[in-house]
Design a protein around this motif. Structure first.
Motif, PDB file in Angstrom:
ATOM      1  N   ASP A   5       0.837  -1.197   0.000  1.00  0.00           N
ATOM      2  CA  ASP A   5       0.000   0.000   0.000  1.00  0.00           C
ATOM      3  C   ASP A   5       0.875   1.251   0.000  1.00  0.00           C
ATOM      4  O   ASP A   5       2.090   1.185   0.166  1.00  0.00           O
ATOM      5  N   VAL A   6       0.222   2.387  -0.199  1.00  0.00           N
ATOM      6  CA  VAL A   6       0.938   3.658  -0.345  1.00  0.00           C
ATOM      7  C   VAL A   6       1.704   4.033   0.919  1.00  0.00           C
ATOM      8  O   VAL A   6       2.868   4.451   0.850  1.00  0.00           O
ATOM      9  N   ASP A   7       1.070   3.907   2.077  1.00  0.00           N
ATOM     10  CA  ASP A   7       1.741   4.280   3.329  1.00  0.00           C
ATOM     11  C   ASP A   7       3.017   3.468   3.540  1.00  0.00           C
ATOM     12  O   ASP A   7       4.040   3.990   3.989  1.00  0.00           O
ATOM     13  N   THR A   8       2.968   2.192   3.196  1.00  0.00           N
ATOM     14  CA  THR A   8       4.142   1.330   3.377  1.00  0.00           C
ATOM     15  C   THR A   8       5.274   1.738   2.445  1.00  0.00           C
ATOM     16  O   THR A   8       6.440   1.795   2.854  1.00  0.00           O
ATOM     17  N   ILE A   9       4.957   2.004   1.191  1.00  0.00           N
ATOM     18  CA  ILE A   9       6.021   2.358   0.253  1.00  0.00           C
ATOM     19  C   ILE A   9       6.621   3.724   0.590  1.00  0.00           C
ATOM     20  O   ILE A   9       7.838   3.923   0.466  1.00  0.00           O
ATOM     21  N   ILE A  10       5.810   4.667   1.054  1.00  0.00           N
ATOM     22  CA  ILE A  10       6.351   5.974   1.438  1.00  0.00           C
ATOM     23  C   ILE A  10       7.248   5.822   2.670  1.00  0.00           C
ATOM     24  O   ILE A  10       8.322   6.435   2.744  1.00  0.00           O
ATOM     25  N   ILE A  22      17.566  14.106   3.145  1.00  0.00           N
ATOM     26  CA  ILE A  22      16.372  14.529   2.417  1.00  0.00           C
ATOM     27  C   ILE A  22      15.296  14.899   3.426  1.00  0.00           C
ATOM     28  O   ILE A  22      14.939  14.108   4.292  1.00  0.00           O
ATOM     29  N   ASP A  23      14.773  16.110   3.291  1.00  0.00           N
ATOM     30  CA  ASP A  23      13.775  16.593   4.244  1.00  0.00           C
ATOM     31  C   ASP A  23      12.351  16.379   3.742  1.00  0.00           C
ATOM     32  O   ASP A  23      11.450  16.086   4.521  1.00  0.00           O
ATOM     33  N   THR A  24      12.149  16.528   2.428  1.00  0.00           N
ATOM     34  CA  THR A  24      10.808  16.397   1.889  1.00  0.00           C
ATOM     35  C   THR A  24      10.887  16.023   0.411  1.00  0.00           C
ATOM     36  O   THR A  24      11.950  16.132  -0.206  1.00  0.00           O
ATOM     37  N   PHE A  25       9.764  15.596  -0.153  1.00  0.00           N
ATOM     38  CA  PHE A  25       9.799  15.145  -1.541  1.00  0.00           C
ATOM     39  C   PHE A  25       8.404  15.134  -2.150  1.00  0.00           C
ATOM     40  O   PHE A  25       7.386  15.184  -1.445  1.00  0.00           O
ATOM     41  N   THR A  26       8.373  15.075  -3.472  1.00  0.00           N
ATOM     42  CA  THR A  26       7.135  14.894  -4.218  1.00  0.00           C
ATOM     43  C   THR A  26       7.394  13.884  -5.333  1.00  0.00           C
ATOM     44  O   THR A  26       8.535  13.686  -5.756  1.00  0.00           O
ATOM     45  N   SER A  27       6.315  13.274  -5.801  1.00  0.00           N
ATOM     46  CA  SER A  27       6.420  12.332  -6.909  1.00  0.00           C
ATOM     47  C   SER A  27       5.125  12.403  -7.705  1.00  0.00           C
ATOM     48  O   SER A  27       4.031  12.417  -7.127  1.00  0.00           O
ATOM     49  N   GLY A  28       5.234  12.493  -9.022  1.00  0.00           N
ATOM     50  CA  GLY A  28       4.026  12.572  -9.827  1.00  0.00           C
ATOM     51  C   GLY A  28       4.304  12.675 -11.305  1.00  0.00           C
ATOM     52  O   GLY A  28       5.347  12.235 -11.790  1.00  0.00           O
ATOM     53  N   GLU A  29       3.351  13.262 -12.019  1.00  0.00           N
ATOM     54  CA  GLU A  29       3.440  13.436 -13.465  1.00  0.00           C
ATOM     55  C   GLU A  29       3.154  14.900 -13.783  1.00  0.00           C
ATOM     56  O   GLU A  29       2.329  15.533 -13.130  1.00  0.00           O
ATOM     57  N   ILE A  30       3.836  15.412 -14.810  1.00  0.00           N
ATOM     58  CA  ILE A  30       3.679  16.815 -15.153  1.00  0.00           C
ATOM     59  C   ILE A  30       3.770  16.995 -16.661  1.00  0.00           C
ATOM     60  O   ILE A  30       4.455  16.229 -17.346  1.00  0.00           O
ATOM     61  N   ASP A  31       3.041  17.966 -17.171  1.00  0.00           N
ATOM     62  CA  ASP A  31       3.152  18.363 -18.576  1.00  0.00           C
ATOM     63  C   ASP A  31       3.765  19.756 -18.574  1.00  0.00           C
ATOM     64  O   ASP A  31       3.178  20.690 -18.023  1.00  0.00           O
ATOM     65  N   PHE A  40       0.007  14.597  -8.536  1.00  0.00           N
ATOM     66  CA  PHE A  40       0.925  14.278  -7.456  1.00  0.00           C
ATOM     67  C   PHE A  40       0.512  12.958  -6.820  1.00  0.00           C
ATOM     68  O   PHE A  40      -0.553  12.858  -6.225  1.00  0.00           O
ATOM     69  N   HIS A  41       1.363  11.942  -6.964  1.00  0.00           N
ATOM     70  CA  HIS A  41       1.089  10.661  -6.322  1.00  0.00           C
ATOM     71  C   HIS A  41       1.586  10.673  -4.874  1.00  0.00           C
ATOM     72  O   HIS A  41       1.122   9.887  -4.047  1.00  0.00           O
ATOM     73  N   ALA A  42       2.526  11.542  -4.595  1.00  0.00           N
ATOM     74  CA  ALA A  42       2.983  11.759  -3.217  1.00  0.00           C
ATOM     75  C   ALA A  42       3.414  13.208  -3.099  1.00  0.00           C
ATOM     76  O   ALA A  42       4.066  13.749  -3.995  1.00  0.00           O
ATOM     77  N   MET A  43       3.025  13.844  -2.009  1.00  0.00           N
ATOM     78  CA  MET A  43       3.452  15.215  -1.727  1.00  0.00           C
ATOM     79  C   MET A  43       3.682  15.328  -0.230  1.00  0.00           C
ATOM     80  O   MET A  43       2.743  15.457   0.549  1.00  0.00           O
ATOM     81  N   GLU A  44       4.940  15.252   0.159  1.00  0.00           N
ATOM     82  CA  GLU A  44       5.283  15.258   1.580  1.00  0.00           C
ATOM     83  C   GLU A  44       5.763  16.626   2.047  1.00  0.00           C
ATOM     84  O   GLU A  44       6.505  16.734   3.014  1.00  0.00           O
ATOM     85  N   TRP A  45       5.374  17.681   1.341  1.00  0.00           N
ATOM     86  CA  TRP A  45       5.750  19.032   1.727  1.00  0.00           C
ATOM     87  C   TRP A  45       5.054  19.449   3.022  1.00  0.00           C
ATOM     88  O   TRP A  45       3.925  19.009   3.295  1.00  0.00           O
ATOM     89  N   ARG A 147       6.240   2.223  -8.590  1.00  0.00           N
ATOM     90  CA  ARG A 147       5.392   1.453  -7.672  1.00  0.00           C
ATOM     91  C   ARG A 147       4.264   2.327  -7.123  1.00  0.00           C
ATOM     92  O   ARG A 147       3.104   1.909  -7.044  1.00  0.00           O
ATOM     93  N   LEU A 148       4.599   3.549  -6.762  1.00  0.00           N
ATOM     94  CA  LEU A 148       3.610   4.476  -6.217  1.00  0.00           C
ATOM     95  C   LEU A 148       2.549   4.796  -7.262  1.00  0.00           C
ATOM     96  O   LEU A 148       1.352   4.857  -6.956  1.00  0.00           O
TER      97      LEU A 148
END
Length: 226
Positions: A5-10, A22-31, A40-45, A147-148
């Motif tokens: 699940d998402v919580d486990t992979i993060i 590393i203090d924070t991160f994001t992961s996703g897709e952008i045009d 944004f599949h993950a946004m830990e800001w 994976r995310l």
């Protein structure tokens, strides 16, 4: 890759990147040309930075996104400065970020097609990323992102992808499965005309010309699985 699940992979990803400051991160897709197609599949800001980023419309002027077409591989903020690829607005943006104690970062792009990129962005706290660290982080970022990207559509998005509502995503998913507005409406307990309205709003948000492109964009940007 085995994270269920998402919580486990993060959590797993956080454990790996912690020694790299590393203090924070994001992961996703952008045009890069149609910025509203941001997923944004993950946004830990921190919440304060998240609010500033969206309320100030920084997304439209994000120097890291602007640099993607010029950079073929992973790059650090320091490399952007060295190559003088930052505009005045971009320099000001990174200076503001530095005021948070974030002095360096790593951007790992995954070029899909045209102006579409997968994107993982890491931010360090009072630390500059070394070439060796960059190689280690780049490798694990690719695995983390893919994976995310597979898991998030099943569990739901913490940040609405491209501004889409959960109901709009449900309608896109059923349309992608070949269902008509009538059949999709029966499954969701709503009128066919309401399904049509949700699809039209989704097309507008993703700037899709027709339903076929709507589905292709939704799949390509990891909004739905197919």
């Amino acid at each position: 890759m085995a994270a269920p699940d998402v919580d486990t992979i993060i959590a797993c990803f956080r454990r790996f990147i912690k020694p790299f400051h590393i203090d924070t991160f994001t992961s996703g897709e952008i045009d890069t040309e149609v910025r509203r197609r941001n997923v944004f599949h993950a946004m830990e800001w921190p919440e304060r930075w998240r609010s500033y980023y969206f309320q100030s419309a920084l997304l439209e002027h994000d120097p890291l996104i602007g640099a993607l077409p010029m950079m073929q591989t992973a790059f650090t903020w320091g490399e952007l400065r060295t190559r003088r690829l930052l505009s005045l607005a971009g320099t000001e943006a990174l200076n503001k970020v530095a005021s948070e104690g974030w002095v360096d970062g790593l951007v790992v792009p995954l070029h899909r097609a045209g102006s579409h990129y997968g994107l993982i962005s890491l931010v360090t706290l009072n630390h500059h990323i070394t070439p060796v660290e960059k190689k280690h982080l780049e490798a694990v970022c690719v695995v983390f992102h893919e994976r995310l990207r597979l898991l998030v559509p099943r569990e739901g998005f913490r940040v609405p992808p491209a501004g889409l509502t959960p109901r709009e995503i449900e309608c896109i998913t059923l349309i992608a499965g070949g269902l008509s507005d009538i059949t999709a409406g029966e499954q969701l307990g709503i009128k066919a005309s309401t399904v049509h309205e949700h699809a039209e709003r989704a097309k507008m948000k993703l700037q899709a010309r027709n339903r076929a492109e709507l589905v292709a964009l939704a799949v390509g940007f990891g909004i739905i699985n197919r």
